[in-house]
Design an enzyme around this catalytic site. Sequence first.
Site, PDB file in Angstrom:
ATOM      1  N   LYS A  80       0.853  -1.187   0.000  1.00  0.00           N
ATOM      2  CA  LYS A  80       0.000   0.000   0.000  1.00  0.00           C
ATOM      3  C   LYS A  80       0.885   1.233   0.000  1.00  0.00           C
ATOM      4  O   LYS A  80       2.024   1.200   0.483  1.00  0.00           O
ATOM      5  CB  LYS A  80      -0.892   0.026   1.254  1.00  0.00           C
ATOM      6  N   GLY A 180     -26.450   1.881   2.903  1.00  0.00           N
ATOM      7  CA  GLY A 180     -25.654   2.587   1.903  1.00  0.00           C
ATOM      8  C   GLY A 180     -26.048   2.118   0.512  1.00  0.00           C
ATOM      9  O   GLY A 180     -26.141   0.921   0.268  1.00  0.00           O
ATOM     10  N   VAL A 181     -26.325   3.065  -0.386  1.00  0.00           N
ATOM     11  CA  VAL A 181     -26.720   2.693  -1.749  1.00  0.00           C
ATOM     12  C   VAL A 181     -25.828   3.446  -2.741  1.00  0.00           C
ATOM     13  O   VAL A 181     -26.301   4.076  -3.683  1.00  0.00           O
ATOM     14  CB  VAL A 181     -28.214   2.994  -2.026  1.00  0.00           C
ATOM     15  N   ASN A 183     -22.175   3.381  -5.282  1.00  0.00           N
ATOM     16  CA  ASN A 183     -21.904   2.711  -6.562  1.00  0.00           C
ATOM     17  C   ASN A 183     -21.955   1.191  -6.463  1.00  0.00           C
ATOM     18  O   ASN A 183     -22.603   0.527  -7.272  1.00  0.00           O
ATOM     19  CB  ASN A 183     -20.532   3.142  -7.098  1.00  0.00           C
ATOM     20  N   ALA A 185     -23.202  -0.742  -3.920  1.00  0.00           N
ATOM     21  CA  ALA A 185     -24.478  -1.232  -3.400  1.00  0.00           C
ATOM     22  C   ALA A 185     -25.597  -1.124  -4.438  1.00  0.00           C
ATOM     23  O   ALA A 185     -26.507  -1.957  -4.454  1.00  0.00           O
ATOM     24  CB  ALA A 185     -24.857  -0.469  -2.137  1.00  0.00           C
TER      25      ALA A 185
END
Length: 367
Positions: A80, A180-181, A183, A185
């Site tokens: 990372k 959560g809705v 991208n 979801a």
Amino acid sequence: MELFQYMEKYDYEQVLFCQDKESGLKAIIVIHDTTLGPALGGTRMWMYNSEEEALEDALRLARGMTYKNAAAGLNLGGGKTVIIGDPRKDKNEAMFRAFGRFIQGLNGRYITAEDVGTTVADMDIIYQETDYVTGISPEFGSSGNPSPATAYGVYRGMKAAAKEAFGSDSLEGKVVAVQGVGNVAYHLCRHLHEEGAKLIVTDINKEAVARAVEEFGAKAVDPNDIYGVECDIFAPCALGGIINDQTIPQLKAKVIAGSANNQLKEPRHGDMIHEMGIVYAPDYVINAGGVINVADELYGYNRERAMKKIEQIYDNIEKVFAIAKRDNIPTYVAADRMAEERIETMRKARSQFLQNGHHILSRCRAR
């Protein structure tokens, strides 16, 4: 922090501090483990309060990628990067080109991708200096938006979790509460709707909720009410740390399976839901579709091949459940064990190969 002591404790291979005065680049590249292959992990740009905080984040995230890539069955290790700075005002072309040169200097030991605070456009700049970058623009042969791939993997993992909890992997008629809705979801909801699941959704973004209600016939609830709704499956797809002391007593779901990272506030919360008999699909196993998708770019991106690999998240979740039963442990511990066993098997095989090669070389020299 005693850096070398910490690296030795958790077996980190390399920490690289990168600076470029002209562009303002201050970056930390961490390579945790390359037993399975080159380290793959994104580049995060964030306004850290201190250099030590940035280092701690890089170390934590790199180790997490080792486990995620191993559990996903990828021949890749974990790494990372964190860049210290405000992604809204500190970015410039020279910064990412300088960063690309640092990556190139690692000769393929580390491959980067976008993460929090970085974009496809940033990856395209890095690509001007190194080939060791994924998630670039589709015109360069990349996989494009990873959200549909991540969502499909979560959908497959959710089916495996449903089979464990209910005896069948069919989601038809199951009530799924989606927190959560965004991208990922949104695409998950589409898969669930197409199979005949009933959706309950929430999000602080009212437009995202309205779209789910209109397109999928979802029922909307207040963000604070999502934990306690009557449902079969709870799908956390927003913030991390949402399985905690306050939310666990409210849960009525038999399954927790969603795309959010770091869903357990603390490890003990994984113990708590295990004792309650809730089937938990560990987050970094079920949400690996995105990294599987970008990893395919390393072979020349082929969507059909990538999606077949993502389908195997179903099998990976089943393996986690099998290890949990075998060792009588919670699934979050079983996921770590699955990843560690794969790495250790390869480490032993590689050690044996090198030993055999040394014996052959010795005999050749003796002649």
